[in-house]
Design a protein around this motif. Structure first.
Motif, PDB file in Angstrom:
ATOM      1  N   GLY A  93       0.835  -1.210   0.000  1.00  9.87           N
ATOM      2  CA  GLY A  93       0.000   0.000   0.000  1.00  9.87           C
ATOM      3  C   GLY A  93       0.862   1.248   0.000  1.00  9.87           C
ATOM      4  N   LEU A 127      -6.736   0.614   6.254  1.00 10.08           N
ATOM      5  CA  LEU A 127      -7.045  -0.417   7.263  1.00 10.08           C
ATOM      6  C   LEU A 127      -7.148   0.205   8.659  1.00 10.08           C
ATOM      7  CD1 LEU A 127      -7.422  -3.588   7.498  1.00 10.08           C
ATOM      8  CD2 LEU A 127      -5.142  -3.571   8.470  1.00 10.08           C
ATOM      9  N   THR A 133      -1.412   9.552   4.138  1.00  9.71           N
ATOM     10  CA  THR A 133      -0.141   8.912   3.769  1.00  9.71           C
ATOM     11  C   THR A 133       0.704   9.951   3.012  1.00  9.71           C
ATOM     12  OG1 THR A 133      -0.823   8.188   1.564  1.00  9.71           O
ATOM     13  CG2 THR A 133      -1.350   6.708   3.423  1.00  9.71           C
TER      14      THR A 133
HETATM   15  C1  LIG Z   1       5.219  -1.518  12.217  1.00  7.55           C
HETATM   16  C2  LIG Z   1       3.768  -1.195  12.108  1.00  7.55           C
HETATM   17  N1  LIG Z   1       3.376   0.093  12.053  1.00  7.55           N
HETATM   18  C3  LIG Z   1       2.073   0.398  11.928  1.00  7.55           C
HETATM   19  C4  LIG Z   1       1.141  -0.589  11.858  1.00  7.55           C
HETATM   20  C5  LIG Z   1      -0.313  -0.223  11.761  1.00  7.55           C
HETATM   21  N2  LIG Z   1      -0.846  -0.369  10.426  1.00  7.55           N
HETATM   22  C6  LIG Z   1      -1.324  -1.534   9.978  1.00  7.55           C
HETATM   23  S1  LIG Z   1      -2.056  -1.435   8.496  1.00  7.55           S
HETATM   24  C7  LIG Z   1      -1.743   0.200   8.431  1.00  7.55           C
HETATM   25  C8  LIG Z   1      -2.254   1.016   7.273  1.00  7.55           C
HETATM   26  C9  LIG Z   1      -1.925   0.476   5.936  1.00  7.55           C
HETATM   27  O1  LIG Z   1      -2.112   1.488   4.988  1.00  7.55           O
HETATM   28  P1  LIG Z   1      -1.658   1.245   3.515  1.00  7.55           P
HETATM   29  O2  LIG Z   1      -0.325   0.651   3.472  1.00  7.55           O
HETATM   30  O3  LIG Z   1      -1.821   2.523   2.751  1.00  7.55           O
HETATM   31  O4  LIG Z   1      -2.691   0.151   2.997  1.00  7.55           O
HETATM   32  P2  LIG Z   1      -4.287   0.199   2.799  1.00  7.55           P
HETATM   33  O5  LIG Z   1      -4.871  -0.230   4.110  1.00  7.55           O
HETATM   34  O6  LIG Z   1      -4.668   1.598   2.432  1.00  7.55           O
HETATM   35  O7  LIG Z   1      -4.520  -0.770   1.707  1.00  7.55           O
HETATM   36  C10 LIG Z   1      -1.041   0.649   9.546  1.00  7.55           C
HETATM   37  C11 LIG Z   1      -0.620   2.025   9.813  1.00  7.55           C
HETATM   38  C12 LIG Z   1       1.585  -1.927  11.893  1.00  7.55           C
HETATM   39  N3  LIG Z   1       0.732  -2.945  11.779  1.00  7.55           N
HETATM   40  N4  LIG Z   1       2.891  -2.197  12.029  1.00  7.55           N
END
Ligand SMILES: Cc1ncc(C[n+]2csc(CCOP(=O)(O)OP(=O)(O)O)c2C)c(N)n1
Ligand code: SF4
Length: 287
Positions: A93, A127, A133
């Motif tokens: 992502g 998520l 972002t």
């Molecule tokens: C090391 C770590 N930092 C933060 C998180 C929390 N976290 C899990 S999913 C997520 C968001 C993902 O966003 P993105 O990569 O843009 O994917 P999308 O959900 O939009 O497809 C975050 C911040 C985590 N699981 N592990």
């Protein structure tokens, strides 16, 4: 024979989420490569990050590793080093790649390992309920940025080109045919291929959705100056700029596997291909 890429896992994406279409395009791409005997089912390995996009891991009957947040790309490169004959795809992502995993993005272009990055860019950490972002538009109001984010989005296509990328493409999650064509070219490219998929999120950062009218298809491009001009056209601020989609830049250079003698020796060794039972195989039963 048509490979079975389905799994029995319950799909928990929101109904209508464009991730469903990215999944469909991925299945079509891999099916066609297998049916045309360009690859075998067991030639593929995937890594995914953490996020809505990453659930694709559960819905694809392919070997792989469901990684830590921000680490899908170095893990994918590790798989390539372990077995340079695999066709490795990393699904990441925009939050995962450009925030947590940014350093890996830049270094991946430097390494030029023969693999593919599929970047689901919905301009939101979806998520975790829609925080901004690095590619969110300036002014994006979310629970984490109630006054609107003050940051200007950065441009990953420009960064990829500046980092000596050998394959940079952009496609739309609303267009399965275009995605399939671009994914196929990316997988066939020798070296590191980066595909940005522009994707709506139906729940968070809705302001960034519906950019279709800005998109236009380009011819495959091999000219760096032209690629830089394409990159300039869209600044990731909502509803501004034209958005070129297609192969923005491709060049021919030796991949990491071709340069590294020990890896080169292993290339095309039939007995090096993985069996279904090797460590990368998932334990998700197929239908
Ligand atoms: C090391 C770590 N930092 C933060 C998180 C929390 N976290 C899990 S999913 C997520 C968001 C993902 O966003 P993105 O990569 O843009 O994917 P999308 O959900 O939009 O497809 C975050 C911040 C985590 N699981 N592990
Ligand atoms: S929250 Fe957004 S990205 Fe996540 S499944 Fe729903 S529509 Fe898709």
């Amino acid at each position: 024979m048509k490979p079975n890429l389905n799994t029995k896992s319950e799909n928990t994406w929101c109904p209508g989420c464009p991730n469903h279409m990215i999944l469909a395009a991925t299945k079509q791409t891999i099916s066609k490569l297998i049916e045309s005997k360009k690859a075998k089912h067991t030639d593929f390995a995937i890594t995914t990050d953490i996020g809505c996009h990453a659930k694709i891991f559960d819905y694809l009957n392919l070997s792989g590793i469901y990684c830590l947040h921000g680490r899908a790309l170095p893990t994918a490169i590790g798989i390539k080093l372990g077995n340079p004959n695999l066709k490795v795809l990393a699904f990441v992502g925009d939050g995962a790649m450009y925030a947590e995993g940014m350093e890996h993005f830049i270094h991946a272009f430097k390494h030029n390992a023969n693999m593919t990055l599929i970047l689901h860019d919905n301009q939101s950490f979806s998520l975790t309920t829609g925080q901004p972002t690095p590619t969110s538009q300036q002014g994006y109001i979310s629970k984490a940025s109630p006054l609107g984010t003050f940051d200007r989005p950065f441009n990953p296509i420009k960064l990829a080109l500046a980092s000596n990328a050998t394959f940079v493409a952009r496609t739309s999650a609303r267009d399965i045919k275009h995605m399939t064509e671009v994914f196929t070219k990316a997988i066939k490219h020798t070296g590191f291929s980066f595909v940005e998929v522009i994707q709506d999120c139906l729940i968070f950062n809705k302001e960034a959705n519906n950019k279709d009218s800005l998109m236009y298809k380009i011819q495959d491009n091999k000219d760096k100056k032209g690629a830089e001009q394409y990159a300039e056209e869209f600044d990731y601020n909502s509803k501004s700029g034209k958005i070129p989609i297609g192969i923005i830049y491709q060049s021919k250079e030796r991949s990491l596997e071709e340069k590294w003698p020990q890896l080169k020796k292993q290339l095309n060794k039939k007995n090096n291909l993985p069996k279904k039972s090797n460590i990368l195989t998932k334990i998700i039963p197929t239908k």
